[in-house]
Design a protein around this motif. Sequence first.
Motif, short mmCIF file in Angstrom:
data_model
loop_
_atom_site.label_atom_id
_atom_site.label_comp_id
_atom_site.label_asym_id
_atom_site.label_seq_id
_atom_site.Cartn_x
_atom_site.Cartn_y
_atom_site.Cartn_z
N ALA A 196 4.79 -7.08 -2.11
CA ALA A 196 6.36 -6.47 -1.56
C ALA A 196 7.58 -7.98 -1.60
N SER A 197 8.60 -7.73 -2.03
CA SER A 197 10.09 -8.24 -1.99
C SER A 197 11.01 -7.38 -1.43
N ALA A 198 11.59 -8.59 -1.21
CA ALA A 198 12.90 -7.93 -0.38
C ALA A 198 14.20 -8.88 -0.67
N GLY A 199 14.54 -9.57 -1.54
CA GLY A 199 15.31 -10.72 -2.35
C GLY A 199 15.74 -10.60 -3.47
N ILE A 200 16.48 -11.35 -4.38
CA ILE A 200 16.50 -10.08 -5.79
C ILE A 200 15.33 -10.44 -5.81
N ASP A 201 13.99 -10.62 -6.36
CA ASP A 201 13.10 -9.96 -6.57
C ASP A 201 13.15 -8.67 -6.99
N ALA A 202 13.76 -8.29 -5.62
CA ALA A 202 13.17 -6.36 -5.74
C ALA A 202 14.94 -6.04 -5.64
N ALA A 203 15.93 -7.11 -5.45
CA ALA A 203 17.38 -6.29 -7.08
C ALA A 203 16.42 -5.81 -8.26
N VAL A 204 15.91 -6.83 -8.67
CA VAL A 204 15.30 -7.13 -10.19
C VAL A 204 14.70 -5.79 -10.82
N ASN A 205 14.02 -5.83 -9.93
CA ASN A 205 12.75 -4.53 -9.60
C ASN A 205 13.70 -3.48 -10.37
N ALA A 206 14.53 -3.24 -8.77
CA ALA A 206 15.10 -1.79 -8.94
C ALA A 206 15.84 -2.31 -10.28
N ARG A 207 16.66 -2.66 -10.69
CA ARG A 207 17.23 -2.97 -11.83
C ARG A 207 16.58 -2.57 -12.62
N ALA A 208 15.49 -2.70 -12.60
CA ALA A 208 14.27 -2.90 -14.45
C ALA A 208 13.74 -1.17 -14.29
N ASN A 209 13.29 -1.07 -13.28
CA ASN A 209 13.80 0.59 -12.77
C ASN A 209 14.26 1.72 -13.41
N ALA A 210 15.42 1.01 -13.64
CA ALA A 210 16.42 2.08 -13.78
C ALA A 210 16.67 1.85 -15.25
N THR A 211 15.87 0.99 -15.90
CA THR A 211 16.38 0.52 -17.17
C THR A 211 16.01 0.50 -18.58
N ALA A 212 15.91 1.49 -19.36
CA ALA A 212 15.19 2.41 -20.46
C ALA A 212 15.15 0.62 -21.82
N TRP A 213 15.71 -0.37 -22.36
CA TRP A 213 15.02 -1.16 -22.80
C TRP A 213 15.73 -1.88 -22.04
N PRO A 214 15.22 -3.55 -22.65
CA PRO A 214 13.95 -3.36 -23.55
C PRO A 214 12.50 -3.47 -22.36
N ARG A 215 11.71 -3.13 -23.55
CA ARG A 215 10.88 -2.26 -22.44
C ARG A 215 9.62 -3.32 -22.64
N GLY A 216 8.65 -3.40 -21.29
CA GLY A 216 8.13 -4.32 -21.51
C GLY A 216 8.48 -5.35 -20.11
N SER A 217 7.37 -6.47 -20.02
CA SER A 217 8.28 -7.31 -19.25
C SER A 217 8.90 -7.83 -19.26
N ALA A 218 9.68 -8.19 -20.32
CA ALA A 218 11.27 -8.26 -20.84
C ALA A 218 12.27 -7.36 -20.54
#
Length: 309
Positions: A148-170
């Motif tokens: 469970a993440s509640a700092g910049i790790d959570a903010a990055v997760n949310a932004r990555a979920n909303a991003t189609a590119w690039p694919r994968g962990s990048a």
Amino acid sequence: MRLGVLVNPAAGGGRAAAAGREALDLLAASGHEVVDLTAPDAASARIRAAAFAVEADADALVAVGGDGVLNLAANCVLQHAPHLPVGLVPAGTGNDTARALGLPRGNPVAAVTHLLGALGRDPVVVDVGEITPLDADPARRRWFVGVASAGIDAAVNARANATAWPRGSARYLVALARELVAFRGFDVAVVADGVALPESGTLVAIANGARIGGGMLIAPDASWTDGMLDVVTARTVPRRTLLTVFPRVYRGTHVDHPVVHVTRAREVELRVPHRPGRAAPPVVHADGEPVGSLPLRVRVVPQALRLLA
């Protein structure tokens, strides 16, 4: 055996749709009775999975996709049928749980073959984290397997979920770069087993498992079977320091940096202290999925989930 198969067609940039069809066919060809629980949205999927889980002749619930669909499956059985084992055919972006379990990734045939073997073995019994709101109905609880993440790790997760590119962990690296543009520290306070932790404006990870974001070793010593949560926090730091610390997450050596604090606890409270100049906390994410806003309580539930591995 009677198997419910829950596919997230959107996982892995859409790759899970094909993996799901292949898994359904292979499981049926192996002689099992297969119930396709795939639904057009998460809410419908939860309803279908719950209805299957409570059936008297249900033998296992199989998730096809990434950590998010496994989280959905785990929440379903923990709420409705805790005895029911959960299997996973990895086809997501991060696949952190699959990586930790040593499951074949990127190969649905190999993953289903492994799953068929696991059906003949005793399940692996693991701890889970339980999240409940502090200022609302405590019955509104969610569980997670990994982190469970509640700092910049959570903010990055949310932004990555909303991003189609690039694919994968990048995607997580691109999301981090975008988050850093306006980063000034989050307004989060952490209390672990009744003890207030040092200022935690950058990183707040409450780990049952060790990895997030497609392989980042956020909590190197976290274990699913020790009845504890590893709480990894970092005080607010300048962007240049964060850029120095962050790459070390992939090796797990960030925990040796002086700005990072690690403790272990059975129960953690996340609160908003309302400090001036800080950004509002991001939505908390668990297993890569949004689960709610602060304040929240997180506690470990030992030996709660049965995994086919």
